[in-house]
Design a protein around this motif. Structure first.
Motif, PDB file in Angstrom:
ATOM      1  N   THR A   1      41.956  28.682  12.387  1.00 30.03           N
ATOM      2  CA  THR A   1      42.914  28.099  11.442  1.00 30.03           C
ATOM      3  C   THR A   1      44.284  28.763  11.566  1.00 30.03           C
ATOM      4  O   THR A   1      45.222  28.367  10.887  1.00 30.03           O
ATOM      5  CB  THR A   1      42.425  28.231   9.989  1.00 30.03           C
ATOM      6  OG1 THR A   1      42.329  29.618   9.627  1.00 30.03           O
ATOM      7  CG2 THR A   1      41.064  27.563   9.800  1.00 30.03           C
ATOM      8  N   SER A   2      44.402  29.753  12.449  1.00 27.55           N
ATOM      9  CA  SER A   2      45.710  30.355  12.717  1.00 27.55           C
ATOM     10  C   SER A   2      46.641  29.371  13.433  1.00 27.55           C
ATOM     11  O   SER A   2      47.842  29.632  13.557  1.00 27.55           O
ATOM     12  CB  SER A   2      45.541  31.626  13.557  1.00 27.55           C
ATOM     13  OG  SER A   2      46.764  32.304  13.726  1.00 27.55           O
ATOM     14  N   LEU A   3      46.090  28.251  13.870  1.00 27.68           N
ATOM     15  CA  LEU A   3      46.924  27.185  14.442  1.00 27.68           C
ATOM     16  C   LEU A   3      47.893  26.622  13.412  1.00 27.68           C
ATOM     17  O   LEU A   3      48.961  26.125  13.754  1.00 27.68           O
ATOM     18  CB  LEU A   3      46.036  26.044  14.962  1.00 27.68           C
ATOM     19  CG  LEU A   3      45.159  26.360  16.177  1.00 27.68           C
ATOM     20  CD1 LEU A   3      44.157  25.234  16.404  1.00 27.68           C
ATOM     21  CD2 LEU A   3      46.002  26.596  17.417  1.00 27.68           C
ATOM     22  N   TYR A   4      47.495  26.711  12.122  1.00 26.47           N
ATOM     23  CA  TYR A   4      48.355  26.199  11.050  1.00 26.47           C
ATOM     24  C   TYR A   4      49.327  27.285  10.629  1.00 26.47           C
ATOM     25  O   TYR A   4      48.913  28.413  10.355  1.00 26.47           O
ATOM     26  CB  TYR A   4      47.522  25.784   9.837  1.00 26.47           C
ATOM     27  CG  TYR A   4      46.315  24.941  10.160  1.00 26.47           C
ATOM     28  CD1 TYR A   4      46.430  23.759  10.874  1.00 26.47           C
ATOM     29  CD2 TYR A   4      45.046  25.319   9.732  1.00 26.47           C
ATOM     30  CE1 TYR A   4      45.317  22.978  11.156  1.00 26.47           C
ATOM     31  CE2 TYR A   4      43.925  24.547  10.000  1.00 26.47           C
ATOM     32  CZ  TYR A   4      44.065  23.388  10.714  1.00 26.47           C
ATOM     33  OH  TYR A   4      42.960  22.624  10.995  1.00 26.47           O
ATOM     34  N   LYS A   5      50.574  26.952  10.513  1.00 23.39           N
ATOM     35  CA  LYS A   5      51.578  27.955  10.153  1.00 23.39           C
ATOM     36  C   LYS A   5      52.084  27.787   8.720  1.00 23.39           C
ATOM     37  O   LYS A   5      53.129  28.292   8.353  1.00 23.39           O
ATOM     38  CB  LYS A   5      52.769  27.875  11.125  1.00 23.39           C
ATOM     39  CG  LYS A   5      52.383  28.079  12.592  1.00 23.39           C
ATOM     40  CD  LYS A   5      51.780  29.445  12.838  1.00 23.39           C
ATOM     41  CE  LYS A   5      51.574  29.747  14.307  1.00 23.39           C
ATOM     42  NZ  LYS A   5      50.416  29.074  14.887  1.00 23.39           N
TER      43      LYS A   5
ATOM     44  N   ILE B   1      52.883  25.255  18.823  1.00 25.01           N
ATOM     45  CA  ILE B   1      52.549  26.510  19.499  1.00 25.01           C
ATOM     46  C   ILE B   1      53.829  27.117  20.064  1.00 25.01           C
ATOM     47  O   ILE B   1      54.542  26.473  20.839  1.00 25.01           O
ATOM     48  CB  ILE B   1      51.540  26.285  20.644  1.00 25.01           C
ATOM     49  CG1 ILE B   1      50.284  25.568  20.120  1.00 25.01           C
ATOM     50  CG2 ILE B   1      51.180  27.610  21.307  1.00 25.01           C
ATOM     51  CD1 ILE B   1      49.482  26.352  19.114  1.00 25.01           C
ATOM     52  N   GLY B   2      54.129  28.361  19.658  1.00 21.30           N
ATOM     53  CA  GLY B   2      55.310  29.055  20.151  1.00 21.30           C
ATOM     54  C   GLY B   2      55.140  29.500  21.601  1.00 21.30           C
ATOM     55  O   GLY B   2      54.022  29.577  22.128  1.00 21.30           O
TER      56      GLY B   2
ATOM     57  N   LYS C   1      43.530  28.728  22.293  1.00 20.43           N
ATOM     58  CA  LYS C   1      42.567  28.007  21.450  1.00 20.43           C
ATOM     59  C   LYS C   1      42.855  26.511  21.439  1.00 20.43           C
ATOM     60  O   LYS C   1      41.952  25.681  21.566  1.00 20.43           O
ATOM     61  CB  LYS C   1      42.612  28.560  20.017  1.00 20.43           C
ATOM     62  CG  LYS C   1      41.962  29.915  19.833  1.00 20.43           C
ATOM     63  CD  LYS C   1      40.457  29.829  19.991  1.00 20.43           C
ATOM     64  CE  LYS C   1      39.770  31.132  19.631  1.00 20.43           C
ATOM     65  NZ  LYS C   1      38.306  31.079  19.815  1.00 20.43           N
ATOM     66  N   TYR C   2      44.137  26.169  21.288  1.00 16.87           N
ATOM     67  CA  TYR C   2      44.499  24.754  21.191  1.00 16.87           C
ATOM     68  C   TYR C   2      44.303  24.038  22.534  1.00 16.87           C
ATOM     69  O   TYR C   2      43.849  22.889  22.578  1.00 16.87           O
ATOM     70  CB  TYR C   2      45.940  24.613  20.709  1.00 16.87           C
ATOM     71  CG  TYR C   2      46.292  23.234  20.218  1.00 16.87           C
ATOM     72  CD1 TYR C   2      45.455  22.559  19.333  1.00 16.87           C
ATOM     73  CD2 TYR C   2      47.464  22.611  20.624  1.00 16.87           C
ATOM     74  CE1 TYR C   2      45.774  21.291  18.873  1.00 16.87           C
ATOM     75  CE2 TYR C   2      47.788  21.335  20.169  1.00 16.87           C
ATOM     76  CZ  TYR C   2      46.938  20.684  19.301  1.00 16.87           C
ATOM     77  OH  TYR C   2      47.264  19.421  18.845  1.00 16.87           O
ATOM     78  N   ALA C   3      44.621  24.717  23.628  1.00 18.10           N
ATOM     79  CA  ALA C   3      44.389  24.142  24.954  1.00 18.10           C
ATOM     80  C   ALA C   3      42.901  23.900  25.190  1.00 18.10           C
ATOM     81  O   ALA C   3      42.507  22.877  25.780  1.00 18.10           O
ATOM     82  CB  ALA C   3      44.952  25.076  26.028  1.00 18.10           C
ATOM     83  N   SER C   4      42.071  24.819  24.715  1.00 16.37           N
ATOM     84  CA  SER C   4      40.619  24.652  24.835  1.00 16.37           C
ATOM     85  C   SER C   4      40.143  23.447  24.038  1.00 16.37           C
ATOM     86  O   SER C   4      39.298  22.669  24.501  1.00 16.37           O
ATOM     87  CB  SER C   4      39.897  25.913  24.361  1.00 16.37           C
ATOM     88  OG  SER C   4      40.225  27.016  25.175  1.00 16.37           O
TER      89      SER C   4
END
Length: 198
Positions: free
Chosen positions: A9-13, A25-26, A35-38
């Motif tokens: 959930t660290s994908l959410y800022k 994604i920075g 994680k997001y690419a996966s």
């Protein structure tokens, strides 16, 4: 095969989020980027999967340093390692309902706090540790664990919640009985954080 993938959930800022939140994604956000690419690769290549985005996990403080990578006054939703593991096991039984879905799991109302308050409690029960010092000095505070607006929905399906922050801290207190000197050294840090609380 059926893959149950642990994302984050660290994908959410944001302070609050659900699975439909926009993800950015920075350039140097390597952990979340991986994680997001996966996630995208799994969605493209697999027929049977569930992606579970996991918040900050309350685990064994004797070994874990990941817990110290948040901004002090951020509002966070947590989950214990026991509840997280149970959620993953329960997902296998709910494959037909959760196949090809992304879900958030979290501890719910009893696992929402500010990071400052969590850290004060950790210092109170576990005391000062080298993990805390080294992470404070050398690690960017770039991990996010926002309040999840849809974690109640995942719990309604999986029924995985048994823990709270209080029950987790009681276990830490029992494990840390012999850390009397560490707890004494932790008190100045507690005082500083309480004094600077907004």
């Amino acid at each position: 095969c059926y893959l149950v993938y642990a994302s984050t959930t660290s994908l959410y800022k944001e302070t609050e989020a659900n699975v439909s939140a926009k993800i950015k994604i920075g350039d140097f956000d390597f952990y979340n980027g991986a994680k997001y690419a996966s996630e995208k690769l799994i969605n493209k290549k697999l027929k049977n999967y569930t992606i579970i985005r996991v918040p900050l996990v309350l685990s064994d403080l004797r070994n874990d340093s990941f817990i110290y990578n948040l901004k002090l006054d951020s509002v966070i939703e947590l989950i214990s390692k026991e509840d997280a593991a149970y959620a993953f096991c329960r997902t296998i039984d709910k494959q037909s309902k959760l196949n090809k879905q992304v879900i958030n799991i979290g501890g719910g109302a009893t696992c929402i706090t500010t990071y400052r308050q969590l850290l004060i409690s950790i210092l109170k029960y576990h005391g000062f540790s080298w993990n805390y010092l080294l992470t404070t000095l050398f690690t960017a505070k770039n991990y996010y664990s926002p309040r999840l607006l849809d974690s109640d929905e995942s719990n309604a399906i999986l029924n995985y919640r048994n823990d709270s922050i209080s029950s987790y801290l009681m276990r830490q207190k029992r494990r840390s009985k012999k850390r009397k000197i560490a707890i004494i050294f932790g008190k100045p840090f507690m005082y500083f954080m309480k004094r600077n609380e907004k």
